[in-house]
Design an enzyme around this catalytic site. Structure first.
Site, PDB file in Angstrom:
ATOM      1  CG  ASP A  24      42.110  51.553  31.345  1.00  0.00           C
ATOM      2  OD1 ASP A  24      42.921  51.219  32.219  1.00  0.00           O
ATOM      3  OD2 ASP A  24      42.015  50.990  30.249  1.00  0.00           O
ATOM      4  CG  ASN A  72      40.729  46.522  39.196  1.00  0.00           C
ATOM      5  OD1 ASN A  72      40.061  47.552  39.210  1.00  0.00           O
ATOM      6  ND2 ASN A  72      41.230  46.042  38.057  1.00  0.00           N
TER       7      ASN A  72
END
Ligand code: FPP
Length: 245
Positions: A24, A72
């Site tokens: 991330d 996502n």
């Protein structure tokens, strides 16, 4: 790519066997530099390989990398398109490197919606590396912890409807056989760089007793030393699994 690594000297019983890694901070890293978010993802490729090498330096047999979540798909169409192509191309570019290092690649995730070309590359990497034994890299692509549990429950219900299974046959010990990757062991160390402190739906079932280590570095800046630091932190934790010492 890091070649010379000096891992900390930690007795094997204090090292994690399975690290879950949330890759991330790529988008933020790029935005901070006035670059397109995709430039940050591109930087993440080398960092992922560094993490594989770092795990090997510590003899950590399982690494799960969160590369695209079932959530996502909510990102912009452009970013989704980039990420699908990128996941495929990372495998095309790196599967031989992984193979030469003895890494077994396994895909973990949901089939529907996943681009066929990505699936083909994942399967090709799995096939190429299937006999490797140095370590296992679970590539979590179109993966969601809740999706995985729901898919498992649906499979159980189907079996029950066919009379192949009874409710009491399902236990905490065997439920994992209905998950995406039944061979995956529980997560010991759950790592999230980037400063965010949440699981974002990653390996929910497997992380029930994982030690969480959140580090304040965006993934493109993440180094093997950061992973070593996290493992040292893990080694100091007192894991009780609900019991007492
Ligand atoms: C979860 O946070 C993070 C991920 C699912 C990782 C995504 C990783 C990439 C897109 C890069 C892939 C890199 C390589 C090298 C293949 P989130 O942002 O989905 O969740 P949040 O909204 O809760 O923060």
């Amino acid at each position: 790519m890091t070649e010379e690594l000096t891992p900390p000297n930690i007795p094997v019983e204090f090292r994690p066997r399975h690290i879950a890694l949330v890759m991330d901070g790529n988008g933020r890293w790029a935005e901070q530099r006035g670059l397109k978010r995709t430039e940050g993802h591109k930087r993440g490729e080398a960092v992922l390989l560094d993490m594989v090498a770092a795990c090997q330096a510590l003899d950590i047999p399982y690494l799960s990398a969160y590369a695209f979540s079932t959530e996502n798909w909510r990102r912009s169409a452009d970013e989704v398109r980039f990420l699908m192509g990128f996941n495929r191309d990372v495998l095309t570019r790196q599967k031989m490197w992984l193979h030469e290092r003895g890494v077994k690649v396994r895909w973990v995730g949901r089939r529907p919606r996943l681009w066929r070309s990505v699936l083909r590359e994942l399967e090709s990497a799995e096939e190429l590396t299937k006999n490797n034994t140095s370590m296992t890299l679970f590539m979590c692509v179109n993966y969601g912890g809740r999706a995985e549990i729901i898919d498992g429950v649906r499979e159980i219900v189907r079996k029950a409807q066919r009379g192949e299974i009874r409710p009491d046959d399902i236990t905490e010990k065997n439920f994992h056989t209905f998950l995406d990757e039944p061979t995956m062991p529980d997560v010991d160390l759950f790592l999230r760089p980037s400063g965010e402190k949440r699981t974002s739906n990653f390996l929910l079932w497997q992380s029930a007793y994982a030690e969480m280590v959140y580090q304040n570095k965006l993934f493109p800046d993440y180094t093997p030393q950061d992973l070593f630091d996290a493992v040292e932190e893990y080694a100091k934790r007192d894991r009780r699994f609900g019991g007492t010492k």
